[in-house]
Motif scaffolding. Structure first.
Motif, PDB file in Angstrom:
ATOM      1  N   GLN A 623      19.692  60.043   8.933  1.00 29.44           N
ATOM      2  CA  GLN A 623      21.109  59.868   9.261  1.00 29.44           C
ATOM      3  C   GLN A 623      21.312  58.844  10.377  1.00 29.44           C
ATOM      4  OE1 GLN A 623      22.361  64.330   9.280  1.00 29.44           O
ATOM      5  NE2 GLN A 623      24.148  63.131   8.743  1.00 29.44           N
ATOM      6  N   LEU A 624      20.549  58.981  11.451  1.00 30.63           N
ATOM      7  CA  LEU A 624      20.702  58.041  12.560  1.00 30.63           C
ATOM      8  C   LEU A 624      20.319  56.632  12.148  1.00 30.63           C
ATOM      9  CD1 LEU A 624      19.346  60.144  15.568  1.00 30.63           C
ATOM     10  CD2 LEU A 624      21.710  59.794  14.851  1.00 30.63           C
ATOM     11  N   HIS A 625      19.290  56.521  11.309  1.00 28.77           N
ATOM     12  CA  HIS A 625      18.846  55.201  10.837  1.00 28.77           C
ATOM     13  C   HIS A 625      19.945  54.536  10.026  1.00 28.77           C
ATOM     14  CE1 HIS A 625      16.258  52.180   8.866  1.00 28.77           C
ATOM     15  NE2 HIS A 625      15.467  52.354   9.899  1.00 28.77           N
ATOM     16  N   ARG A 626      20.611  55.318   9.203  1.00 24.21           N
ATOM     17  CA  ARG A 626      21.644  54.746   8.337  1.00 24.21           C
ATOM     18  C   ARG A 626      22.884  54.311   9.121  1.00 24.21           C
ATOM     19  NH1 ARG A 626      22.555  58.820   5.629  1.00 24.21           N
ATOM     20  NH2 ARG A 626      24.599  59.464   6.374  1.00 24.21           N
ATOM     21  N   VAL A 627      23.357  55.174  10.011  1.00 24.50           N
ATOM     22  CA  VAL A 627      24.599  54.838  10.717  1.00 24.50           C
ATOM     23  C   VAL A 627      24.403  53.658  11.667  1.00 24.50           C
ATOM     24  CG1 VAL A 627      25.482  57.182  10.544  1.00 24.50           C
ATOM     25  CG2 VAL A 627      24.138  56.554  12.532  1.00 24.50           C
ATOM     26  N   TYR A 628      23.226  53.533  12.249  1.00 22.02           N
ATOM     27  CA  TYR A 628      23.010  52.389  13.139  1.00 22.02           C
ATOM     28  C   TYR A 628      22.901  51.091  12.336  1.00 22.02           C
ATOM     29  CZ  TYR A 628      21.323  49.566  17.002  1.00 22.02           C
ATOM     30  OH  TYR A 628      21.194  48.597  17.955  1.00 22.02           O
ATOM     31  N   TRP A 629      22.299  51.166  11.163  1.00 25.01           N
ATOM     32  CA  TRP A 629      22.173  49.967  10.332  1.00 25.01           C
ATOM     33  C   TRP A 629      23.548  49.456   9.901  1.00 25.01           C
ATOM     34  CZ3 TRP A 629      19.831  45.854   9.349  1.00 25.01           C
ATOM     35  CH2 TRP A 629      20.008  45.147   8.146  1.00 25.01           C
ATOM     36  N   GLU A 630      24.486  50.354   9.702  1.00 25.81           N
ATOM     37  CA  GLU A 630      25.825  49.936   9.310  1.00 25.81           C
ATOM     38  C   GLU A 630      26.460  49.048  10.376  1.00 25.81           C
ATOM     39  OE1 GLU A 630      27.875  53.552   8.585  1.00 25.81           O
ATOM     40  OE2 GLU A 630      26.812  53.996   6.728  1.00 25.81           O
ATOM     41  N   ARG A 631      26.126  49.278  11.627  1.00 25.85           N
ATOM     42  CA  ARG A 631      26.660  48.438  12.705  1.00 25.85           C
ATOM     43  C   ARG A 631      25.757  47.239  13.000  1.00 25.85           C
ATOM     44  NH1 ARG A 631      29.758  51.714  17.443  1.00 25.85           N
ATOM     45  NH2 ARG A 631      31.144  52.939  16.133  1.00 25.85           N
ATOM     46  N   LEU A 632      24.459  47.397  12.788  1.00 32.08           N
ATOM     47  CA  LEU A 632      23.514  46.339  13.142  1.00 32.08           C
ATOM     48  C   LEU A 632      23.519  45.198  12.137  1.00 32.08           C
ATOM     49  CD1 LEU A 632      21.173  45.436  15.054  1.00 32.08           C
ATOM     50  CD2 LEU A 632      19.618  46.678  13.524  1.00 32.08           C
ATOM     51  N   LYS A 633      23.821  45.483  10.892  1.00 37.59           N
ATOM     52  CA  LYS A 633      23.672  44.489   9.819  1.00 37.59           C
ATOM     53  C   LYS A 633      24.477  43.228  10.099  1.00 37.59           C
ATOM     54  CE  LYS A 633      23.897  44.064   4.780  1.00 37.59           C
ATOM     55  NZ  LYS A 633      24.640  42.783   4.802  1.00 37.59           N
ATOM     56  N   HIS A 654      14.712  47.679  17.533  1.00 44.30           N
ATOM     57  CA  HIS A 654      13.314  47.832  17.119  1.00 44.30           C
ATOM     58  C   HIS A 654      12.721  49.126  17.652  1.00 44.30           C
ATOM     59  CE1 HIS A 654       9.260  46.811  15.994  1.00 44.30           C
ATOM     60  NE2 HIS A 654       8.855  46.770  17.247  1.00 44.30           N
ATOM     61  N   LEU A 655      13.004  49.434  18.899  1.00 40.25           N
ATOM     62  CA  LEU A 655      12.508  50.677  19.492  1.00 40.25           C
ATOM     63  C   LEU A 655      13.092  51.892  18.777  1.00 40.25           C
ATOM     64  CD1 LEU A 655      10.629  51.528  21.801  1.00 40.25           C
ATOM     65  CD2 LEU A 655      12.636  51.695  23.274  1.00 40.25           C
ATOM     66  N   LEU A 656      14.363  51.823  18.453  1.00 36.37           N
ATOM     67  CA  LEU A 656      14.985  52.922  17.697  1.00 36.37           C
ATOM     68  C   LEU A 656      14.344  53.057  16.325  1.00 36.37           C
ATOM     69  CD1 LEU A 656      17.240  55.048  17.362  1.00 36.37           C
ATOM     70  CD2 LEU A 656      18.707  53.205  16.504  1.00 36.37           C
ATOM     71  N   ASP A 657      14.102  51.932  15.667  1.00 35.73           N
ATOM     72  CA  ASP A 657      13.485  51.955  14.341  1.00 35.73           C
ATOM     73  C   ASP A 657      12.101  52.599  14.391  1.00 35.73           C
ATOM     74  OD1 ASP A 657      13.437  51.110  11.516  1.00 35.73           O
ATOM     75  OD2 ASP A 657      11.810  49.799  12.179  1.00 35.73           O
ATOM     76  N   GLN A 658      11.321  52.275  15.427  1.00 36.72           N
ATOM     77  CA  GLN A 658       9.994  52.878  15.571  1.00 36.72           C
ATOM     78  C   GLN A 658      10.092  54.385  15.799  1.00 36.72           C
ATOM     79  OE1 GLN A 658       8.499  50.391  18.812  1.00 36.72           O
ATOM     80  NE2 GLN A 658       6.965  49.574  17.428  1.00 36.72           N
ATOM     81  N   GLY A 659      10.987  54.778  16.716  1.00 32.99           N
ATOM     82  CA  GLY A 659      11.128  56.202  17.011  1.00 32.99           C
ATOM     83  C   GLY A 659      11.588  57.000  15.803  1.00 32.99           C
ATOM     84  N   GLN A 662       8.708  57.390  13.262  1.00 36.16           N
ATOM     85  CA  GLN A 662       7.784  58.463  13.643  1.00 36.16           C
ATOM     86  C   GLN A 662       8.384  59.829  13.342  1.00 36.16           C
ATOM     87  OE1 GLN A 662       6.293  58.019  17.669  1.00 36.16           O
ATOM     88  NE2 GLN A 662       6.335  55.803  17.510  1.00 36.16           N
ATOM     89  N   LEU A 663       9.666  59.968  13.665  1.00 38.34           N
ATOM     90  CA  LEU A 663      10.342  61.234  13.416  1.00 38.34           C
ATOM     91  C   LEU A 663      10.380  61.536  11.921  1.00 38.34           C
ATOM     92  CD1 LEU A 663      11.614  63.096  15.555  1.00 38.34           C
ATOM     93  CD2 LEU A 663      13.845  62.240  14.869  1.00 38.34           C
ATOM     94  N   TYR A 664      10.650  60.516  11.142  1.00 31.14           N
ATOM     95  CA  TYR A 664      10.719  60.696   9.688  1.00 31.14           C
ATOM     96  C   TYR A 664       9.351  61.096   9.129  1.00 31.14           C
ATOM     97  CZ  TYR A 664      11.485  59.520   4.768  1.00 31.14           C
ATOM     98  OH  TYR A 664      11.581  59.577   3.408  1.00 31.14           O
ATOM     99  N   ASN A 665       8.302  60.460   9.595  1.00 31.24           N
ATOM    100  CA  ASN A 665       6.962  60.771   9.096  1.00 31.24           C
ATOM    101  C   ASN A 665       6.530  62.184   9.466  1.00 31.24           C
ATOM    102  OD1 ASN A 665       6.762  58.224   7.984  1.00 31.24           O
ATOM    103  ND2 ASN A 665       5.805  57.345   9.810  1.00 31.24           N
ATOM    104  N   ILE A 666       6.967  62.650  10.631  1.00 34.70           N
ATOM    105  CA  ILE A 666       6.638  64.028  11.020  1.00 34.70           C
ATOM    106  C   ILE A 666       7.289  65.014  10.056  1.00 34.70           C
ATOM    107  CG2 ILE A 666       7.002  65.781  12.800  1.00 34.70           C
ATOM    108  CD1 ILE A 666       6.741  63.547  14.868  1.00 34.70           C
ATOM    109  N   GLY A 667       8.542  64.776   9.736  1.00 32.11           N
ATOM    110  CA  GLY A 667       9.238  65.690   8.834  1.00 32.11           C
ATOM    111  C   GLY A 667       8.843  65.517   7.387  1.00 32.11           C
ATOM    112  N   ASN A 668       8.448  64.290   7.017  1.00 28.62           N
ATOM    113  CA  ASN A 668       8.108  64.013   5.631  1.00 28.62           C
ATOM    114  C   ASN A 668       6.726  64.522   5.265  1.00 28.62           C
ATOM    115  OD1 ASN A 668       8.797  62.987   3.125  1.00 28.62           O
ATOM    116  ND2 ASN A 668       7.892  60.989   3.545  1.00 28.62           N
ATOM    117  N   LEU A 675      11.009  55.045   5.638  1.00 26.49           N
ATOM    118  CA  LEU A 675      12.317  54.480   5.943  1.00 26.49           C
ATOM    119  C   LEU A 675      12.323  52.980   5.657  1.00 26.49           C
ATOM    120  CD1 LEU A 675      13.281  56.174   9.338  1.00 26.49           C
ATOM    121  CD2 LEU A 675      14.348  56.559   7.130  1.00 26.49           C
ATOM    122  N   HIS A 676      13.466  52.499   5.247  1.00 27.76           N
ATOM    123  CA  HIS A 676      13.623  51.057   5.060  1.00 27.76           C
ATOM    124  C   HIS A 676      13.835  50.451   6.438  1.00 27.76           C
ATOM    125  CE1 HIS A 676      14.667  47.240   3.311  1.00 27.76           C
ATOM    126  NE2 HIS A 676      15.815  47.235   3.981  1.00 27.76           N
TER     127      HIS A 676
END
Length: 1143
Positions: A623-633, A654-659, A662-668, A675-676
């Motif tokens: 969710q956080l990855h998607r909403v930030y990309w909507e503004r970053l694009k 970039h730091l947010l994307d890395q964090g 990692q969070l996604y891989n822990i849950g996945n 993540l894209h």
């Protein structure tokens, strides 16, 4: 918001303090009312008096005007609370101004205020309707425009202190204090009629001999309570009195009246009107400490009777009017207070008849012990029982139960028949009260107790039909989706708890950040009370998790999504404000805030949720990855150069994307997919390279400028290197820090560009430094002509040595600037470069390792197979870059050291050493005089040079001294000729020179000194040979020249070299040697030349005159090819002649 009982205590304490101030003699001279001076305080309403005004009157000792105090109170209440201090006036706000955000952008809807008597009771306040549409509109107010994220509007968060069960409202305006005091009276009456002695303090003294109390027994006769000692019951009753906040005087009066009322009525069921009528008939004004207390008590009794009787559906109009007239008499102090007992009984008889009529009516459901008031007055009974249950909480610490809680709960069971309480109602209300207290105090154990109490309702056996119908009849009203719904009491409790719990779970990031342990407990509570859902017809339904089709983890995932939505809305609404405060780009602030949310999810909540909802962190990351990309694009699409905004936004993204990855891989877990990633690397690579290229030119320019301005003076007494190199390394380090400070993904191309900048900056500096040096052959004096020793007594005109071509002006200027102090600063600078290059390389390696480590996290195992090859390329790149710099610096140090030694001996000490040593005769010009000068030079030099370079420089001076010593032996000129006795003296001088540089073990290593002096010792050894032997050696060396075996060594003077042997013969004070040189080489006599250096002060400067002769030195490699061939031919001719002539 303050908890209501605590607020009531504050108000009561305020009244007592004001009453104390006004009743104390001497503090206020007069109490003035609109009708004149007040002789009594009974008619004063302390709640409406301004405390500040009263205190001012007390300080001045003047007249206190009640009307003025009241006026000031209402005036002050219209403003925020203030604190008057020395630092200025401060006021309190009900909300945090920093969190309030900007003013609302929409016009508020009109509010129709309808103030009725029901507003006096907090229990009768109804919860606002849950209008979903209004909540959706509130999103714009918070500045949240990203609608793509919203799956459903969030439910409003309701404070439980604002929520009520929705019981029918009270018509008589009974306050919480009224309900609490009445509940205590009902409890005492139930105990008294059950056979419990509730004696007063005086009665307790008379009845101390009593040992047992009657058995506690409910009206259902289902539970017998063990009789206990009287003292224990009295202690418990006193604890209850304190918990219920009843004054001791009022408690004593009430107990006495109820004991009289209960006499002869033991084990007879009573109802509330009977208790109140009995108290009204037997209580007088004299039983109270002041008139105000009496009036409040009397009005309370009348209000409760009116609530139970006047609003009953079975009451006819005639009886209603009669009851109201009787109650009006009771409320009228002028009438009621002066009536006798018989007159009071007559007034109350009308009320008593109606009450007895209602008491005689059968219950609606035929339940044992059921009375008419169970259903007609349930809205009051439930409120009274709530007040009783609140007594189990410690008045000093409302988050803790009193030690006697279990006994208290057993005792209030005696009030069940009077108030219509069943076991399920008790469990529901006790669970509700525990839950309310948890919300008010945040004490987790109360939440656990509440869950256990509510679980009892779920686990209990089904009631019979009569109890079920009775429970269903206790209706509560709730507003839901804009319409009113009716719920039973238990359903209302479950519904309200479910609403509150879900509202907290749907924003657990806000509500449980400080107490994450509450999250799991609230989920357990939801599991018990259920989740409210709506049927197709719009009816509300509570569904427990164990009967739902959905998996509980799936349900909790919805809470995770909504909580992240709420957290994002809060952050998004405050981004612009934080951006202005922190002076950062909004996207940078947003990325940092979202990263904090993700870190909080993992560190705070995931340990609690990992078993309940293992994929929570993955959901958060997505969710956080998607909403930030909507503004970053849109921002990334406009990136063209490394501007300030780009430097601010891309690293944070970039730091947010890395964090989030990692969070996604822990849950996945082991599942495939990723993540894209944001295209930060693709965007950053070309603009970083452009930046590096720009820095390359800039740094080269600044390096050259710093070197050109260098004056080669030490930076300080401690830092002896040149200031220019400090500036160069500062520029390089700033560039490196800036490069890695981008925190952007990089590859080996970027590293290569950075190292190229570092290499060219340092290499340019070193090349400039080396370019200032000159070859040390410019320091050597011109070699004198070869002569043979011959003394003559005949005066002859002596020849002067020929001078050579002068030095180039450029070389001359360089030599002028290369003084010993400046040479030392250059050497210190080179040593500093060697030290700093190691530190710089280590720092770049560590920074690059961190960059690669963070970048490698984005790739899986298949994509990271080339990591080993990449590491090898990086190592090779580092080695190539820095080893070249190290080699260049080491070579520069070596050249500077050689030049320094040569300058000391062949320039600075040339008069004392080259032109003075052994000049004329050996005994009169020994080496001791020269060592004094060398010692002075070494002392000065060691004070300038870096300690790590001391031995190297001293060694260069030692080598130059040996070189000068050999020059004297071989190229000493016509003025030097050595006999056999001189050799011993020269050997002694050489030994002295060695010991001088060994310096008793504190100088150069002896082994090194011995190794360096071998050639000089060998030359002295040849001098000690017989002339015939030296000639034989020369003949052998000449044969090598004839046969071509003598490949001339251009780097070293060899002992068995013909050139060396000829020079030894030239300086040998021996007749045979002179004859040989005359016959074979036609060398002139030494007496024909004058090689004494000019001491004319008017001549050219020593530096200029001594260095103008450049030709060849005594090093054979410095001879011109033509002169070397000529001398070689002479040697060959001499060899042939020697073979044919007997010696």
């Amino acid at each position: 918001m303050e908890h209501q009982p605590l607020l009531q205590r504050y108000r009561r304490d305020r009244r007592k303090l004001l009453e104390f101030l006004l009743s104390s003699s001497g503090l206020v001279t007069e109490l003035r009312t609109p009708t004149g001076s007040a002789a009594s305080l009974s008619h004063i309403d302390f709640d409406t008096l301004s405390a500040d005004y009263v205190l001012d009157c007390v300080k001045s000792g003047g007249v206190l005007d009640i009307s003025e105090a009241t006026k000031k109170y209402f005036h002050e209440s219209s403003y925020p609370l203030m604190i008057h201090s020395q630092l200025g006036n401060s006021f309190f706000l009900l909300s945090d101004p920093e969190l309030s955000g900007s003013p609302p952008r929409r016009v508020p809807s009109p509010i129709n205020v309808n103030r009725t008597s029901e507003n006096a009771s907090s229990s009768s306040t109804q919860m606002d309707s849950l209008n979903v549409e209004d909540i959706a509109k509130a999103g714009d107010y918070y500045g949240f425009k990203d609608r793509a994220m919203l799956s459903a509007p969030p439910k409003p968060v309701k404070d439980v202190t604002n929520m009520s069960l929705g019981l029918p409202h009270l018509n008589t305006g009974l306050s919480d204090d009224d309900l609490r005091e009445s509940a205590y009276e009902i409890l005492l009456a139930s105990m008294a009629t059950s056979g419990i002695v509730i004696c007063s303090i005086e009665d307790r003294k008379k009845q101390r001999s009593s040992k047992l109390l009657s058995r506690l027994k409910s009206r259902k006769d289902t539970a017998n309570v063990q009789s206990q000692p009287l003292e224990r019951h009295l202690q418990l009753l006193n604890t209850i009195r304190v918990q219920m906040q009843i004054s001791e005087a009022m408690d004593e009066s009430t107990r006495q009246k109820l004991m009289l009322l209960a006499s002869g009525r033991t084990r007879v069921q009573i109802d509330v009107p009977q208790v109140l009528l009995g108290l009204l008939n037997g209580t007088f004004k004299s039983d109270f400490p002041n008139e105000k207390s009496y009036l409040q008590w009397k009005n309370r009794q009348a209000s409760i009777l009116e609530e139970l009787l006047c609003f009953s559906a079975n009451l006819v109009a005639h009886d209603q009017q009669a009851i109201k007239r009787s109650l009006a008499v009771v409320r009228n102090s002028k009438e009621w207070d002066f009536m006798s007992l018989s007159e009071r009984a007559e007034v109350l008889s009308v009320i008593k008849q109606v009450a007895l009529k209602f008491s005689s009516l059968p219950g609606h459901f035929g339940i044992q012990s059921e009375t008419y008031y169970w259903t007609s007055g349930y809205h009051l009974n439930i409120r009274l029982y709530e007040k009783l249950l609140l007594g189990v909480f410690d008045v000093l610490d409302e988050g803790q139960l009193i030690e006697e809680a279990d006994e208290f709960l057993m005792l209030i069971k005696m009030a069940w028949p009077t108030l219509g309480i069943t076991q399920k109602i008790h469990d529901a209300l006790y669970g509700w009260v525990l839950f309310q207290q948890f919300v008010a105090t945040d004490e987790p154990v109360l939440l656990e107790y509440a869950t256990l109490e509510l679980q009892k309702i779920i686990s209990a056996e089904d009631d019979d039909e009569k109890l079920r119908l009775y429970m269903t009849s206790l209706l509560c009203s709730r507003q839901c989706n804009g319409s009113e719904i009716k719920l039973s009491l238990v359903e209302a409790v479950f519904y309200l708890i479910s609403i509150w719990s879900e509202s907290k779970l749907e924003d657990y990031h806000l509500h449980f950040s400080q107490q994450p342990c509450h999250l799991k407990k609230v989920w357990s509570l939801v599991s018990v009370v259920g989740i409210h859902t709506f049927r197709d017809g719009g009816d509300m339904k509570l569904s427990r998790l164990n009967i739902l089709d959905e998996d509980p983890s799936t349900i909790f995932e919805s809470y995770v999504k909504r909580s992240i939505e709420a957290a994002y809305r809060r952050v998004a609404s405050n981004v612009d404000h934080l951006s202005k405060v922190e002076k950062k780009h909004p996207l940078n602030v947003l990325a940092n805030e979202l990263r904090l949310i993700s870190e909080r999810e993992f560190n705070v909540f995931y340990p609690k949720l990992c078993k309940l909802c293992p994929q929570s962190v993955m959901i958060v990351a997505m969710q956080l990855h998607r909403v930030y990309w909507e503004r970053l694009k849109s921002f990334i699409d406009g990136v063209s150069s490394l501007s300030e905004d780009v430097i601010s936004v891309l690293p944070a993204a970039h730091l947010l994307d890395q964090g989030l990855t990692q969070l996604y891989n822990i849950g996945n877990g082991a599942n495939s997919g990723d993540l894209h990633h944001y295209p930060i690397g693709e965007v950053a690579k070309p603009i970083i390279l452009d930046w590096v290229i720009a820095q390359h030119a800039r740094i080269l320019e600044w390096t050259g400028r710093a070197f050109d301005l260098e004056e080669w003076e030490p930076l300080s007494s401690q830092q002896r290197q040149a200031p220019s190199i400090i500036e160069v390394f500062r520029i390089i380090e700033e560039t490196v820090d800036q490069f890695f400070g981008f925190n952007l993904p990089m590859d080996i191309t970027h590293l290569q560009g950075l190292l190229s900048v570092v290499f060219h900056a340092l290499d340019a500096y070193l090349l400039k430094l080396l370019d200032e040096l000159v070859e040390k052959n410019h320091l050597y004096p011109s070699p004198p002509p070869l002569t043979r020793y011959k003394e003559t007594t005949i005066p002859v005109m002596k020849k002067k040595l020929l001078e050579c071509v002068p030095l180039d002006d450029n070389v001359y200027d360089k030599l002028n600037s290369l003084t010993i102090p400046k040479l030392c600063i250059r050497l210190n600078t080179l040593k500093y470069i060697q030290k700093q290059i190691d530190i710089l390389e280590e720092g770049i390696r560590k920074s690059w390792a961190l960059v690669r480590h963070s970048s490698d996290k984005k790739w899986d195992k298949k994509q990271s197979l080339g990591t080993s090859t990449c590491n090898e390329q990086v190592d090779e790149l580092f080695a190539t870059t820095f080893e070249i710099i190290r080699d260049t610096a080491a070579n520069a140090i070596s050249r500077l050291c050689d030049f320094t030694g040569a300058r000391v001996v062949f320039l600075d000490l040339k008069h004392a050493f080259l032109f003075g040593l052994y000049c004329g005769n050996v005994e009169g010009a020994r080496l001791d005089g020269v060592l004094t000068h060398i010692d002075t030079v070494l002392g000065h030099l060691c004070g300038l040079i870096d300690d790590s370079l001391r031995d190297v420089v001293v060694l260069s001076i030692f080598r130059a001294s040996l070189e000068g010593f050999v020059w004297v032996l071989l190229d000493g000129g016509p003025s030097r000729a050595f006999c056999d006795s001189d050799i011993l003296l020269m050997e002694d001088d050489l030994a002295t020179l060695k010991e001088f540089f060994v310096a008793d073990g504190e100088g150069l290593p002896r082994s090194l000194v011995e190794q360096e002096t071998k050639f000089a010792e060998q030359i002295l050894n040849v001098y000690s040979f017989q002339t015939e032997s030296i000639i034989q050696m020369l003949m052998a060396a000449s044969e090598q020249i004839s046969s071509g075996l003598d490949s001339h060594d251009h780097n070293h003077v060899r002992l068995n070299n013909a050139h060396t042997l000829v020079r030894i013969l030239c300086h040998k004070k021996d007749r045979e040697a002179s004859k040989f040189l005359k016959r074979q080489y036609q060398f002139p006599m030494s007496s024909e030349y004058d090689d004494t250096p000019s001491k004319d002060p008017t001549s050219r400067s020593p530096l200029r005159s001594d260095l103008t002769n450049r030709s060849t030195s005594f090093h054979w490699n410095k001879m011109s090819p033509t002169s070397f061939k000529t001398f070689k031919k002479k040697l060959q001719d001499a060899t042939s002649e020697i073979r044919n002539v007997a010696w």
